[in-house]
Every structure is written in C-alpha cells, then in structure tokens.
Design a protein around this motif. Structure first.
Motif: not given
Length: 385
Positions: A183-189, A224-238, A240-245
């Motif tokens: 699910x996480x990979x699909x979301x990142x993709x 812009x890179x850090x902002x994008x990675x933080x957005x990905x973390x928020x998306x995964x939390x919302x 998939x209900x998990x956190x990524x690093x």
C-alpha cells in the motif's frame, strides 16, 4: 497507472449515455479520468478517501449541497479504483444502474488485466535495479545502458533516497506486513508524479528507493526536496495509518556511481533508526575530507588543486622528485630527517628540494596556512584520481 484508450472510450461513452459527469480516481485520490476537462481538482476529491468502501455507496457534502455515488473497481484484494458520479443514483432507476454496472464491469476487467501486467513489469524492473545497484550483474560500462532501460538520463546525477516503514509488524504477520508495504509503495508511486524534480521509484526488499535527478545546487533543491518528503510522510500517515522515514545520500551521483549514493542513503536510514526516532528525514553525514569534497563543484576542486600544485606539475618540471618530496614531507608532519629516511636520500637533498618547492610555489613552508593548503591540494589529487 493511467487508463488506456479502450478504458477512456468506455468512460466517455458512459458519461454521454447517463448525461452526468464521471470521474475515475485511484485509492489515493489521484484523478485518472474526468468527463469534465475543465475540472481537474474538485474539492470533494480530498474527502473521498474517508468514505472508501469495497461496495457501491454514496455520501453527501453539506457545504456544496451535493450527493456523490461511488462505485469501486477492484484491481486485487487490497487495491481498487473508484468511479465517482457527482449525483444521487436512485435505486429504483434500474436502467441507469444497469448501464453503470455494465461500464464498471468492463472497466474492472480491463483495469485488472492492466494492473497485473504492470505489476509483472515492475517486478522485473525492480529485480533489474536490485542486481544493478548490488553490482551483481553489470559493470560500470553497462550502467548507462541499464539506466536508459530504466528511463534515467545518463547525463544526469541522482540523489538516492531510501524509505522504510518505521514499525515493522511482527514476523508472524508477514502477509499483513507485506500488504501494508504494498500500500505504501503504491501510494508513493502515485505521488511521485508530483515530485518537484524528475524522480523514479524502485522497490528493493522492504524499502522503496527513489532516484531524484539533481537539477541544481543543493541550496536550490534542499527546501523543495524536504517539503516533498514531508508531504509523502503525511500522505502515508493519512492513507495507510503508518509512518515512514527517509535516508538521503550526501549528494547526487552520476549513473556509474549510483551504488555509492545508495550506500550513503542506506547508512543514513540506519543512523536514524539507531537513534530510536520515527518519521525522520536523515541525510548522510560527511565523515571524511573526501565526503566534504563531494559537496564542492568539481571545477572548483580542480581549480584549487591546480592553483597550489600546478607549478610543480608543469612539463618543465618533468622530474617528479620535487612533488613527491613535498608530499612525503607533509605526510611526516614536516620532519626533514624522517622524509630523508623514507625517500632513502640525504638530508641536504631534502632541504634543497624543499627550498626549490618554495621558490616555484612562492610560499614559505613555515607558514601553517600554506602547508594546510598544500595538504588539501594533495588530498584533492588523490580524490580526483
């Protein structure tokens, strides 16, 4: 996974038949099709994930005074797309429901086939990437050819970013863990399309690997890179209900040396894990002078080297004894006797050569700043070679 021409025609035909707007979006809220091309990002699309279901359903939004009918399109047991009609479909309207059901069935069959084929292609691509990054199947000479097969620009350098779930589920629940990872990979993709820089996603084991094209200096890209990675973390939390690093390489690497960037990103990820943090973005920390030199534009490094050692490297100085003597002298912490011993020459010969170096370089070897610059120039020489 975008829709193909056949699916486009099915959706277009259905929209005309039922005389209502039609949307197709994936489970992460990315619009795949809309019959109303002028509306590309309706506000209600952000609320749909909270009303997800694997059965037909509808919901209303008081703010816009609108009811939405949602029809899931299964791709596999944990993934589906959604056909959304911003209108209430009365249950008693059998003909309308039959038209929609027929279109949903046709789309579902086409999407499942497309999804299965895409997954097969991705598995082969990820395996090729794994073997490449581990250098088990290719030499550096093969790297540009493989990069082209992956869609990378062979002339560019790439930052390597590795992401991983923070809290892996107990090994006894491997299947559930794998489903969450999928699910996480699909979301990142799905989200990688909105990356501020060209980016490519691969999967290696239980990690996702993003290669992001370096399109400017670090100062130009970092925010812009850090902002994008933080957005990905928020998306995964919302979603998939998990956190990524994330672990991020020190700098971008050209295609033949991407394995170095991968090693740095992996070490950064592990460093963050050892600190018992979660949902972190950890950048590789430089540990050596060579790591710091990687952060400086190569042309500036070459200029520094030539500025301080070029007079000893000119064709007129074909005898490399001066350069070698100076190098050993600095390595022995400026001890003349130790330098003579290592070179197996007389002490006076060392003194003569060092005086000659001072004359050609127009410096004093008693000046600590001058010797520091020379040490760095010699270090750059090794770095460049």
């Amino acid at each position: 996974m975008n829709i193909d021409n056949n699916q486009f025609e099915i959706l277009q035909k259905m929209a005309k038949t039922i005389h209502k707007p039609v949307y197709l979006y994936n489970q992460h809220g990315r619009i795949l099709y809309t019959s109303h091309t002028m509306i590309t990002s309706p506000e209600w699309i952000h609320l749909l994930p909270f009303f997800r279901s694997r059965t037909n359903h509808s919901f209303s939004m008081i703010q816009v005074k609108q009811t939405f009918s949602v029809f899931p399109i299964d791709l596999n047991e944990q993934t589906c797309d959604y056909l959304v009609i911003p209108s209430f479909i009365p249950p008693q309207n059998k003909a309308l429901h039959a038209t929609i059901a027929k279109a949903v069935n046709e789309i579902s069959i086409a999407r499942m086939r497309q999804y299965a084929a895409l997954q097969t292609t991705k598995r082969a691509r990820n395996e090729g990437f794994r073997r490449w990054i581990e250098r088990s199947s290719s030499s550096q000479q093969d790297a540009p050819r493989l990069a082209q097969a992956f869609g990378l620009n062979v002339e560019s350098s790439y930052l390597c970013i590795i992401c991983q779930l923070d809290q892996l589920i107990d090994a006894a629940f491997f299947k559930k863990q794998q489903m969450v990872l999928d699910q996480v990979i699909d979301l990142l993709d799905s989200a990688i399309a909105s990356s501020p820089f060209p980016a490519f996603l691969f999967v290696k084991g239980d990690t996702g690997v993003v290669l992001m094209e370096e399109t400017g200096s670090w100062s130009e890209m970092s925010d812009r890179l850090i902002s994008f990675l933080k957005q990905l973390q928020i998306l995964v939390k919302i979603h998939v209900n998990h956190t990524i690093s994330f672990g991020v390489s020190l700098t971008g690497y050209p295609i033949p040396h991407l394995s170095e960037g991968y090693s740095e990103a992996l070490e950064a990820l592990q460093a963050g894990h050892l600190s018992s943090r979660t949902e972190y973005i950890q950048f590789y920390q430089a540990k050596d002078v060579s790591d710091l030199l990687k952060l400086i534009p190569k042309k500036d490094v070459i200029t520094f080297h030539q500025l301080h050692l070029h007079p000893l490297s000119e064709p007129s100085q074909a005898d490399q004894s001066l350069l070698h003597t100076l190098s050993v002298y600095l390595e022995t912490h400026c001890h003349i006797s130790e330098t003579a011993k290592r070179l197996s020459i007389h002490r006076n010969t060392v003194i003569y050569r060092l005086e000659k170096c001072e004359e050609l370089l127009r410096i004093s070897l008693k000046d600590p700043d001058a010797t520091l610059r020379l040490r760095l120039a010699f270090r750059i020489q090794r770095f460049l070679s």
